[in-house]
Design an enzyme around this catalytic site. Sequence first.
Site, PDB file in Angstrom:
ATOM      1  N   VAL A 119      39.870  24.677  26.356  1.00  0.00           N
ATOM      2  CA  VAL A 119      41.010  25.327  27.009  1.00  0.00           C
ATOM      3  C   VAL A 119      41.024  25.094  28.514  1.00  0.00           C
ATOM      4  CG1 VAL A 119      41.264  27.084  25.222  1.00  0.00           C
ATOM      5  CG2 VAL A 119      39.817  27.548  27.230  1.00  0.00           C
ATOM      6  N   TYR A 149      33.493  37.388  35.969  1.00  0.00           N
ATOM      7  CA  TYR A 149      34.096  37.828  34.707  1.00  0.00           C
ATOM      8  C   TYR A 149      35.062  38.986  34.946  1.00  0.00           C
ATOM      9  CZ  TYR A 149      34.194  39.116  29.731  1.00  0.00           C
ATOM     10  OH  TYR A 149      34.585  39.398  28.437  1.00  0.00           O
ATOM     11  N   LYS A 166      39.092  38.854  34.226  1.00  0.00           N
ATOM     12  CA  LYS A 166      39.684  39.737  33.217  1.00  0.00           C
ATOM     13  C   LYS A 166      40.684  40.713  33.836  1.00  0.00           C
ATOM     14  CE  LYS A 166      37.688  38.300  29.410  1.00  0.00           C
ATOM     15  NZ  LYS A 166      38.472  37.690  28.302  1.00  0.00           N
TER      16      LYS A 166
END
Length: 258
Positions: free
Chosen positions: A70, A162, A166
């Site tokens: 991706v 992270y 997010k």
Amino acid sequence: MRLSKLSRSIEGKVAIVTGAASGMGRATAALFADEGAKVAALDINADPLQSVVDEIAGAGYPINGWDLDVADLEAINRVVPDVAAHFGGIDILVNNAGVGAGGPVDGDDYEEKWRRAFDVLITAHVRIIRAALPYLRQSAGGRIVNIASTEGLGATKYASPYTAAKTGVIGLTRSLAVELGTENITVNCVCPGPIRTGMTESIPEDDKREYARRRVALKRYADPEEVAHATLSLVLPASTFITGVALPVDGGLTIKNA
């Protein structure tokens, strides 16, 4: 005779699920297949992905797999149209592919962890959405679900790449929900808490139990399928008036004060 008008079936819908070779992606692909969708399973790990495809196809469900990194824009722009051509369109997109990324902000490899986190966890989401959008616009009611995290609703020490990515997924979801709402496309995100996946597999069981005892209202980690059912609820044809939501699936972690 049914008294309600809106359908709770995704039978015949074409659904892309990224990160489908394991964990929540695998559970989502299997659940969507059980519910009658035609599943396009995408993952960077070819052999585990093939196992998932074989398992679901062996149960008699329509599914096909595509190898996809991706973080590779050219691959996205090749694979998504191939999915649409193979199944005759795209109705549902679940951006689930993820990667763990953490460490102290002054760590020697922090820049690389930051870059990787954003490439996989948010830039890939918007690139796949952009590639799928022409087909979602042709659907009777396009559905996009981005998998975020409770890290987007709070923060944990040494997890800033992270957490930042997010948090960005939640912002992206809200903005695109507003942008695409007039086109009958809903955009939502799910924020899983402590789940038994490959990313948490290395945590000792005693540590999992202690964390759940202290932090989670339900006192346990979840199974991936429990997250998949939340995702399913957001892509139902009946979920016509739900958009821009960041849905915690966390056993009560984000509401527990003590």
